[in-house]
Write a protein that holds these residues in place. Sequence first.
Motif, short mmCIF file in Angstrom:
data_model
loop_
_atom_site.label_atom_id
_atom_site.label_comp_id
_atom_site.label_asym_id
_atom_site.label_seq_id
_atom_site.Cartn_x
_atom_site.Cartn_y
_atom_site.Cartn_z
N THR A 217 0.78 -1.32 -0.13
CA THR A 217 -0.03 -0.85 0.06
C THR A 217 1.12 1.55 0.37
O THR A 217 0.27 2.12 -1.14
CB THR A 217 -1.11 -0.20 1.48
N VAL A 218 2.08 1.42 0.71
CA VAL A 218 3.04 2.50 1.09
C VAL A 218 3.41 2.42 -0.48
O VAL A 218 3.74 3.76 -1.10
CB VAL A 218 4.06 2.65 2.12
N LYS A 219 4.18 1.42 -1.44
CA LYS A 219 4.19 1.91 -2.51
C LYS A 219 3.69 1.73 -3.90
O LYS A 219 4.17 2.98 -4.54
CB LYS A 219 4.97 0.33 -2.67
N ALA A 220 2.39 1.66 -3.30
CA ALA A 220 1.43 2.23 -4.53
C ALA A 220 1.20 3.77 -4.15
O ALA A 220 1.45 4.27 -5.06
CB ALA A 220 0.23 1.60 -4.21
N LEU A 221 1.17 4.00 -3.04
CA LEU A 221 0.82 5.80 -3.22
C LEU A 221 2.74 6.66 -3.94
O LEU A 221 2.46 7.63 -3.52
CB LEU A 221 0.55 5.81 -0.71
N ALA A 222 3.21 6.08 -3.08
CA ALA A 222 4.48 6.63 -3.32
C ALA A 222 4.91 6.23 -5.06
O ALA A 222 5.45 7.78 -5.53
CB ALA A 222 6.20 5.91 -2.66
N ASP A 223 4.79 5.75 -5.78
CA ASP A 223 4.91 5.40 -7.16
C ASP A 223 3.88 6.03 -7.58
O ASP A 223 4.21 6.62 -9.17
CB ASP A 223 4.23 4.08 -7.13
N ALA A 224 2.48 6.71 -7.06
CA ALA A 224 1.69 8.26 -7.64
C ALA A 224 2.02 9.08 -7.17
O ALA A 224 1.45 10.08 -6.98
CB ALA A 224 0.01 7.76 -7.11
N GLU A 225 3.15 9.68 -6.76
CA GLU A 225 4.02 10.54 -5.61
C GLU A 225 3.35 11.51 -4.84
O GLU A 225 2.93 12.36 -5.07
CB GLU A 225 4.83 11.94 -6.97
N ILE A 226 2.39 10.51 -4.37
CA ILE A 226 1.38 10.79 -2.79
C ILE A 226 2.13 10.75 -1.60
O ILE A 226 2.79 9.67 -0.83
CB ILE A 226 0.06 10.19 -2.99
N SER A 227 2.38 11.85 -0.92
CA SER A 227 3.15 11.86 0.20
C SER A 227 2.77 11.56 2.01
O SER A 227 1.52 11.93 1.76
CB SER A 227 3.53 13.20 0.78
N VAL A 228 2.45 10.43 2.02
CA VAL A 228 1.93 10.34 3.17
C VAL A 228 2.68 10.79 4.14
O VAL A 228 3.37 11.06 5.38
CB VAL A 228 1.66 8.32 3.13
N LEU A 229 0.57 11.75 5.29
CA LEU A 229 1.37 12.05 6.82
C LEU A 229 1.21 11.59 8.04
O LEU A 229 2.09 11.73 8.92
CB LEU A 229 0.28 13.21 6.91
N ALA A 230 0.81 9.91 7.29
CA ALA A 230 0.56 9.25 8.80
C ALA A 230 -0.20 7.94 8.52
O ALA A 230 -0.75 7.90 7.68
CB ALA A 230 -0.22 9.94 10.09
N ILE A 231 0.47 6.65 9.38
CA ILE A 231 -0.24 6.19 9.44
C ILE A 231 -0.66 5.43 10.24
O ILE A 231 -0.16 5.04 10.57
CB ILE A 231 0.61 4.37 7.98
N ASN A 232 -1.92 4.96 10.16
CA ASN A 232 -2.45 3.58 10.96
C ASN A 232 -3.17 2.43 10.36
O ASN A 232 -3.79 2.09 9.90
CB ASN A 232 -4.05 4.10 12.03
N GLN A 233 -2.50 1.21 11.51
CA GLN A 233 -3.22 -0.32 11.32
C GLN A 233 -3.05 -0.66 12.67
O GLN A 233 -2.27 -0.97 13.42
CB GLN A 233 -2.08 -0.56 10.57
N CYS A 234 -4.12 -1.34 12.62
CA CYS A 234 -4.70 -2.23 13.69
C CYS A 234 -3.80 -3.37 13.67
O CYS A 234 -4.44 -3.96 12.89
CB CYS A 234 -6.19 -2.02 14.34
N MET A 235 -4.05 -3.87 15.45
CA MET A 235 -3.30 -5.85 15.15
C MET A 235 -4.41 -6.67 14.92
O MET A 235 -4.47 -7.81 14.17
CB MET A 235 -3.29 -5.64 16.71
N ARG A 236 -5.78 -6.08 14.67
CA ARG A 236 -7.10 -6.88 14.56
C ARG A 236 -7.10 -7.22 12.56
O ARG A 236 -7.51 -7.84 12.26
CB ARG A 236 -7.78 -5.99 14.45
N GLN A 237 -6.19 -5.73 12.12
CA GLN A 237 -6.13 -6.35 10.77
C GLN A 237 -7.61 -6.16 9.80
O GLN A 237 -7.72 -7.24 8.90
CB GLN A 237 -4.92 -7.52 10.36
N VAL A 238 -8.55 -5.23 9.36
CA VAL A 238 -9.35 -5.48 9.08
C VAL A 238 -9.42 -3.36 8.22
O VAL A 238 -10.05 -3.10 7.98
CB VAL A 238 -10.64 -5.30 10.21
N ASP A 239 -8.05 -2.88 8.56
CA ASP A 239 -8.18 -2.10 7.73
C ASP A 239 -7.34 -1.09 8.10
O ASP A 239 -5.96 -1.10 9.13
CB ASP A 239 -9.34 -0.64 8.18
N ILE A 240 -5.97 -0.39 7.30
CA ILE A 240 -5.31 0.16 6.76
C ILE A 240 -5.47 2.18 7.29
O ILE A 240 -6.19 1.97 5.85
CB ILE A 240 -4.12 -0.47 6.22
N GLN A 241 -5.15 2.91 7.89
CA GLN A 241 -5.14 3.58 7.62
C GLN A 241 -4.24 4.97 6.66
O GLN A 241 -3.21 4.68 7.80
CB GLN A 241 -6.26 4.27 8.47
#
Length: 480
Positions: free
Chosen positions: A424-448
């Motif tokens: 997911t991070v690579k997909a955003l980087a390839d689109a030249e999008i800067s990620v300001l923050a990331i949230n991923q819970c151990m439950r692993q039903v979503d990545i924000q």
Amino acid sequence: MTSQLHTVEKIGGTSMTNYEAVRDNVILAGRSEHELYQRIFVVSAYGGVTNELLEHKKTGEPGVYALFADAESDWAWGDDLTKLVQFLTDINGELFEDPMLKNQADQFITDRIEGVRGCLIDLQRLCSYGQFQLEEHLLTVREMLAGIGEAHSAFNTALKLQQEGINARFVDLTGWRDSELLPLDEKLRQAFESVDLSRELPIVTGYAQCKEGLMRTFDRGYSEMTFSRVAVITEAREAIIHKEYHLSSADPNIVGGDKVVPLGRTNYDVADQLANLGMEAIHPRAGKGLRQNEIPLRVMNTFEPEHTGTLITPDYVSEKPQVEIIAGAKGVFAIEVFDQDMQGEPGSDRKILDTLSRFKVRFVSKDTNANTITHYVDSTLKHVKRVVKALEEVFPNAEISTRKVALVSAIGSDMKVPGILARTVKALADAEISVLAINQCMRQVDIQFVVDEDAYDRSISALHAALIEPHNHEYAIVAA
């Protein structure tokens, strides 16, 4: 009523505006006369009506309620109420060709609105005395006004169906001139105890007046709670929501209609994540009753009745770990509290949450480290400024900053995929999008991901292309 035979179905406001589509695709849909029944329909107000009654959901432009609540508006709310009569009777004119039926519909809604007008005039006069405070009555006013919209659409739909030979029954839960205020479940039991579902088609108002006060908790999500409790109380075999779109792998307006696919199956956990982003399949509290009573929920597209829609059940897990949907929220404000005194001092987060709660500001996500706590809130700039001012008093030594951002989320019933975060991070980087923050819970039903607001559409498209489009054929599961 016999349990496990009938369905309870909710029709959204945009769908309600197109009566022919609702009649042909939802109510009739090729059924024989016998098959028309064993269904309960809970209806929303026509599209745009609740905005006129309360305030515009997106722009905040005042409707009758907002003008009445504004002490400086004087009689502006009354003029707006007069415009509302014209607006609603114009809708009647488009629906009813028969002058007698139109007159009947006009009389019904005019009586309601003029009754409310008289009530508000009396309340305004009463509150001109110092012993009575208008603020104490505003929630009741808001509920009374909101109920007009659903009463209008439900009455019209029942009347129109009766004219066309269907034994429809108008079920008014708005409490208009009721002498007794009942708990919601008791109100619903009383409303349906005399209904014969084998030969009657109930058309039910999405707003229900009750002792709990639905708007206190759900505000404009009240119709989903009514729908959910009707399904539970009447022991429905299935709950169905009819919307103007499919519950799809992303917004087709952003990604493209040829690239998204409707979700065939998912679970209530995924529905909760969507609700958190403001893209409700169903309000989490409404979904809770369905989940606890093991009533499956189906989301269908009003304009594609041949499609079986998305079936949501408590226990569904995708056959293999994968991302099911890319969703997000624009116009989110990041409120960052940086305070070096925070380190090792418990309770800082509680103080921030208390402040957000006091101003009724909902946070979508948050992140934290040793000396910084950031909450991402779904609110207006006006409310955010009030929150910041209050936080400056609570944290006098802190640096408090705000920034308008967007949240983009990859969601699935099971996302325990090795390397998913890197992809997911690579997909955003390839689109030249800067990620300001990331949230991923151990439950692993979503990545924000938190991104700049102007990168929202590109982020949705990039994640959908990387995580879903290569597997589109796997997502087009036909619901059971």
